[in-house]
Design a protein around this motif. Structure first.
Motif, PDB file in Angstrom:
ATOM      1  N   HIS A 207       0.834  -1.192   0.000  1.00  0.00           N
ATOM      2  CA  HIS A 207       0.000   0.000   0.000  1.00  0.00           C
ATOM      3  C   HIS A 207       0.873   1.247   0.000  1.00  0.00           C
ATOM      4  N   ARG A 209       0.145   4.944   1.668  1.00  0.00           N
ATOM      5  CA  ARG A 209      -0.727   5.830   2.448  1.00  0.00           C
ATOM      6  C   ARG A 209      -0.110   7.218   2.354  1.00  0.00           C
ATOM      7  N   SER A 243      -9.835   6.130   1.508  1.00  0.00           N
ATOM      8  CA  SER A 243      -9.109   7.121   2.286  1.00  0.00           C
ATOM      9  C   SER A 243      -9.570   7.056   3.734  1.00  0.00           C
ATOM     10  N   VAL A 251      -6.096  10.994   4.275  1.00  0.00           N
ATOM     11  CA  VAL A 251      -5.003  10.125   3.825  1.00  0.00           C
ATOM     12  C   VAL A 251      -5.522   9.198   2.728  1.00  0.00           C
ATOM     13  N   VAL A 253      -5.354   6.183   0.112  1.00  0.00           N
ATOM     14  CA  VAL A 253      -4.653   4.896   0.184  1.00  0.00           C
ATOM     15  C   VAL A 253      -4.752   4.205  -1.171  1.00  0.00           C
TER      16      VAL A 253
END
Length: 305
Positions: A207, A209, A243, A251, A253
């Motif tokens: 991922h 972030r 997010s 944030v 993602v």
């Protein structure tokens, strides 16, 4: 004639108790600082260290007015999840943790109090929980304009001074923590990079972030514009996952192909960042497609508290 007291709850009634609980909850909610690290150049990285980076350290640049007896190293988590400790040695070193066992409504104030505590603490002392009542602001304790020069670790060997053999119990704790860690890296976005984009290998997926500093509504609108134009991705092998909001920031993602090295995502991240910057600068009215995109993106949001 005096006012009727028919609607006034009796002091010992259930309704009075419920009202008191509601007022207490409202007072507690109003006391929570929604964006504790606002105004600091390192805001986005501080949020990342606080919320999801497993193991990283950075030597803090203290504010000019702070009497510094020893250097202070900011860390993700310390042994026992304490707020701070001073490691004994020929030159004692102070550590302050961001992920602590005892959380406060103002994490920035907690870090500030922990930093100040380290300057007068004895080597070998640790601080389970800092007191933030009437304490200093973090912006008054560290240089607010300084970024963090981060060192990302894939273990917790830094808990023990170099050249020192830990006792068996400490060694077992470090090994246990190491087994739970997920490899992480901060993407290098260059001088034009905005926020803090962190890659993590979660096993089946990787991922990114990306902690962003913009106002949440402005950022959500920009994400919707990018999505409506088919650009809400970081290239082949990626997809937008959703997010979350935390500490007053949004944030986004992205799910990524775990077979690719984190540095391979830096160029695609910069390209996405350019698309997002263009959308942030767009002041035209929203189209119907952009509104639908925004509604869909909002439905996939979560909030971390």
């Amino acid at each position: 004639m005096g006012k009727s007291k028919r609607n006034s709850p009796k002091p010992d009634s259930n309704r009075a108790e419920r009202l008191a609980q509601r007022r207490a909850a409202q007072e507690q909610a109003s006391a929570v600082v929604t964006r504790p690290f606002e105004g600091l150049a390192a805001e986005c990285d501080l949020v990342a260290l606080r919320e999801f980076v497993p193991s990283a350290t950075a030597t803090l640049k203290l504010a000019p007015g702070v009497a510094a007896e020893r250097e202070v190293i900011l860390a993700t988590v310390l042994p026992g999840a304490v707020a701070a400790l001073v490691r004994a040695g020929d030159e004692p070193v102070a550590f302050v943790g961001t992920q602590t066992q005892h959380q406060s409504d103002d994490p920035a104030a907690g870090i500030a109090a922990a930093i100040l505590w380290t300057q007068g603490a004895e080597p070998g002392d640790s601080l389970p929980k800092p007191s933030i009542e009437g304490g200093a602001r973090l912006a008054d304790v560290i240089d607010p304009g300084a970024d963090l020069e981060l060192t990302v670790h894939n273990d917790f060997d830094w808990w023990v001074p170099e050249g020192v053999t830990p006792d068996p119990q400490v060694a077992a704790t470090i090994e246990q923590a190491k087994q739970a860690i997920m490899p992480s890296a901060r993407l290098n976005l260059g001088g034009d990079g905005v926020g803090a984009a962190w890659w993590v290998d979660a096993g089946e997926k990787a991922h990114v972030r990306w902690v962003r500093p913009e106002n949440e509504d402005d950022l959500m609108l920009a994400l919707a514009r990018v999505h409506a134009r088919g650009g809400l991705h970081m290239g082949e092998g990626s997809r937008f996952a959703g997010s979350f909001r935390t500490h007053g920031l949004l944030v986004p993602v992205f799910d990524l192909d775990p077979e690719r090295h984190p540095t391979e995502w830096e160029a695609p991240a910069r390209e996405f960042g350019a698309r997002l910057a263009e959308a942030l600068a767009d002041t035209s009215p929203m189209t119907g497609e952009e509104r639908r995109s925004r509604d869909g993106l909002r439905a996939r949001q979560v909030t971390l508290r």
